[in-house]
Motif scaffolding. Structure first.
Motif, PDB file in Angstrom:
ATOM      1  N   ASN A 330       0.839  -1.201   0.000  1.00 38.27           N
ATOM      2  CA  ASN A 330       0.000   0.000   0.000  1.00 38.27           C
ATOM      3  C   ASN A 330       0.870   1.246   0.000  1.00 38.27           C
ATOM      4  O   ASN A 330       0.413   2.337   0.331  1.00 38.27           O
ATOM      5  CB  ASN A 330      -1.003   0.001   1.170  1.00 38.27           C
ATOM      6  CG  ASN A 330      -0.281  -0.075   2.504  1.00 38.27           C
ATOM      7  OD1 ASN A 330       0.946   0.078   2.544  1.00 38.27           O
ATOM      8  ND2 ASN A 330      -1.013  -0.306   3.573  1.00 38.27           N
ATOM      9  N   ASP A 331       2.146   1.054  -0.367  1.00 38.53           N
ATOM     10  CA  ASP A 331       3.080   2.177  -0.425  1.00 38.53           C
ATOM     11  C   ASP A 331       4.022   1.952  -1.614  1.00 38.53           C
ATOM     12  O   ASP A 331       5.098   1.372  -1.482  1.00 38.53           O
ATOM     13  CB  ASP A 331       3.871   2.259   0.901  1.00 38.53           C
ATOM     14  CG  ASP A 331       4.827   3.434   0.929  1.00 38.53           C
ATOM     15  OD1 ASP A 331       5.046   4.066  -0.129  1.00 38.53           O
ATOM     16  OD2 ASP A 331       5.366   3.717   2.011  1.00 38.53           O
ATOM     17  N   SER A 332       3.555   2.426  -2.798  1.00 36.37           N
ATOM     18  CA  SER A 332       4.310   2.108  -4.023  1.00 36.37           C
ATOM     19  C   SER A 332       5.687   2.773  -4.041  1.00 36.37           C
ATOM     20  O   SER A 332       6.614   2.254  -4.669  1.00 36.37           O
ATOM     21  CB  SER A 332       3.505   2.496  -5.267  1.00 36.37           C
ATOM     22  OG  SER A 332       3.226   3.878  -5.264  1.00 36.37           O
ATOM     23  N   PRO A 349       7.002   4.973  -8.944  1.00 36.58           N
ATOM     24  CA  PRO A 349       5.796   4.809  -8.136  1.00 36.58           C
ATOM     25  C   PRO A 349       4.630   5.632  -8.683  1.00 36.58           C
ATOM     26  O   PRO A 349       4.836   6.723  -9.221  1.00 36.58           O
ATOM     27  CB  PRO A 349       6.220   5.331  -6.757  1.00 36.58           C
ATOM     28  CG  PRO A 349       7.411   6.194  -6.990  1.00 36.58           C
ATOM     29  CD  PRO A 349       8.069   5.703  -8.248  1.00 36.58           C
ATOM     30  N   ILE A 351       2.496   7.411  -7.322  1.00 31.34           N
ATOM     31  CA  ILE A 351       2.179   8.712  -6.702  1.00 31.34           C
ATOM     32  C   ILE A 351       2.619   9.876  -7.574  1.00 31.34           C
ATOM     33  O   ILE A 351       2.099  10.980  -7.425  1.00 31.34           O
ATOM     34  CB  ILE A 351       2.819   8.867  -5.297  1.00 31.34           C
ATOM     35  CG1 ILE A 351       4.260   8.379  -5.326  1.00 31.34           C
ATOM     36  CG2 ILE A 351       2.010   8.151  -4.241  1.00 31.34           C
ATOM     37  CD1 ILE A 351       5.049   8.788  -4.107  1.00 31.34           C
ATOM     38  N   HIS A 359      -0.501   5.303  -4.615  1.00 28.35           N
ATOM     39  CA  HIS A 359       0.228   4.392  -3.731  1.00 28.35           C
ATOM     40  C   HIS A 359      -0.035   2.928  -4.090  1.00 28.35           C
ATOM     41  O   HIS A 359       0.686   2.043  -3.654  1.00 28.35           O
ATOM     42  CB  HIS A 359      -0.158   4.652  -2.264  1.00 28.35           C
ATOM     43  CG  HIS A 359      -1.626   4.472  -2.027  1.00 28.35           C
ATOM     44  ND1 HIS A 359      -2.524   5.499  -2.177  1.00 28.35           N
ATOM     45  CD2 HIS A 359      -2.339   3.388  -1.700  1.00 28.35           C
ATOM     46  CE1 HIS A 359      -3.739   5.038  -1.944  1.00 28.35           C
ATOM     47  NE2 HIS A 359      -3.661   3.767  -1.653  1.00 28.35           N
TER      48      HIS A 359
END
Ligand SMILES: Cc1ncc(COP(=O)(O)O)c(C=O)c1O
Length: 385
Positions: A330-332, A349, A351, A359
């Motif tokens: 859940n955090d690219s 990523p 974002i 994300h």
């Protein structure tokens, strides 16, 4: 000392931060497989290099040119529309710019006032909203998803208007970065009709035209004489560092953009303009590059799902694969950082392209060499285990 408040709204481009980390890793002697930046491999076609050489040797003098570009290049661009789409484009409406990036700045300045609302699909290329933020234009995110191929739709526009009021503009990109998805004729026509009925100016980012894997991309020039088409020599023509792009403008914006261009840029780079005239004769060489991207794409679309990246956007064009990685992280940003550190594979990523939902996504660029892509898949296979 004071730093202008408008700069705080500008986000960094994380792809460049990944590139920096990848280069640091390479400088320490570690392997790096670049899948983070969207830059064509191999550089400008031979005919362009030859034309540049001749321009230098002939002592043509590289002074300023007309603000809207040298007539020979504006004519060559107009001819390109005739050759590729049987379209008659007045060379007087063709404007040469300093990359498409310079084009977006001029287009937004000429078409919109500070405070205007301009809609665009999210995820999308981050410079659109960052340039708008610098100009005080409100970028209205249309939260698109795989169901609408990550593209704007009349329903998303309806919702944006209902929520925040009138829109002055709509920015579209087909093929799009980061998703590679395209608008087909009916989808594009539906957006044109919607916008014409509501006086919404369309700006169409066409920088990935020529790099498609099925139906060719349709230019807005064929459908809407009030729209602005923005294009570039950076992608299909593989001339990123030459900093050259162009726009096809509606009649009412030619003079305003000429005044802005005179004052903001004086002229686009002269050597690049003289050389770029030859780019339109380099089709076989450029199409070979597209064939190489197609080979990379085909291999990655086959192999990435096998190693665990199995939720991929369609990748109709451009050289990107946008992967939904919510089943992995859940955090690219952290995911990309670890992937680089532990495998040497550099990806971007999500974002960068969607601050709210990115994300859950990462973008692989397949503009690089085939052998590197094969190695990257092999490294990811071990890592994902
Ligand atoms: C969708 C899109 N538009 C515009 C640009 C800007 O390119 P340039 O200024 O080199 O024409 C890029 C660069 O990556 C891009 O991906």
């Amino acid at each position: 000392m004071k730093v202008a408040g408008r700069t705080t709204a500008i986000t960094p481009f994380y792809a460049m931060e990944v590139l920096k980390a990848a280069n640091e890793r390479a400088a320490q002697g570690n392997n790096v497989l670049h899948m983070e930046v969207g830059e064509p491999a191999g550089g400008a076609p031979a005919a362009v290099l030859q034309a540049a050489k001749e321009a230098l040797e002939n002592g043509q003098g590289l002074g300023y040119t007309e603000a809207l570009g040298v007539p020979a290049l504006r004519q060559a661009i107009s001819d390109h529309y005739k050759t590729t789409g049987n379209l008659d484009v007045d060379p007087g409406h063709v404007v040469v710019t300093t990359g498409s990036s310079g084009g977006f700045l001029l287009a937004f300045l000429a078409a919109f006032d500070a405070g205007d609302r301009v809609a665009l699909a999210s995820p999308g290329y981050p410079a659109y909203r960052n340039i708008m933020a610098a100009l005080g234009i409100e970028a209205v995110d249309l939260a698109s998803d795989i169901g609408d191929r990550f593209q704007p739709t009349p329903a998303l526009l309806d919702a944006a208007i209902e929520q925040g009021g009138k829109l002055a503009g709509l920015l579209i990109a087909s093929p799009a970065n980061p998703t590679g998805t395209m608008l087909d004729h009916d989808a594009l026509k539906a957006l044109v009709d919607y916008c014409r009925a509501r006086d919404i100016r369309i700006i169409s980012d066409e920088v990935y035209h020529g790099i498609t894997y099925g139906a060719p991309a349709e230019t807005i020039v064929a459908l809407d004489d009030q729209a602005i088409a923005v294009n570039s020599f950076s992608k299909y023509f593989a001339m990123t560092g030459w900093r050259l792009g162009w726009m096809v403008l509606p009649d009412d914006l030619v003079r305003p953009i000429e005044r802005l261009a005179q004052n903001l840029f004086i002229s686009p780079p002269t050597l690049s303009q003289l050389a770029a005239v030859a780019a339109f004769d380099a089709e076989p060489e450029l199409d070979a590059k597209v064939a190489a991207y197609a080979r990379n794409r085909e291999m990655l679309l086959r192999e990435l799902p096998k190693v665990g990246f199995d939720k991929l956007a369609p990748a109709d064009g451009a050289f990107y694969i946008f992967a939904d990685v919510r089943h992995l992280t859940n955090d690219s940003a952290d995911f990309c950082k670890r992937m680089l550190a532990e495998t040497g594979v550099a990806a971007t990523p999500g974002i960068d392209f969607d601050p709210n939902r990115g994300h859950a996504y990462i973008r692989f660029s397949f503009a690089g060499a085939y052998d590197d892509m094969v190695k990257a898949v092999a490294c990811l296979k071990d890592w994902m285990k």
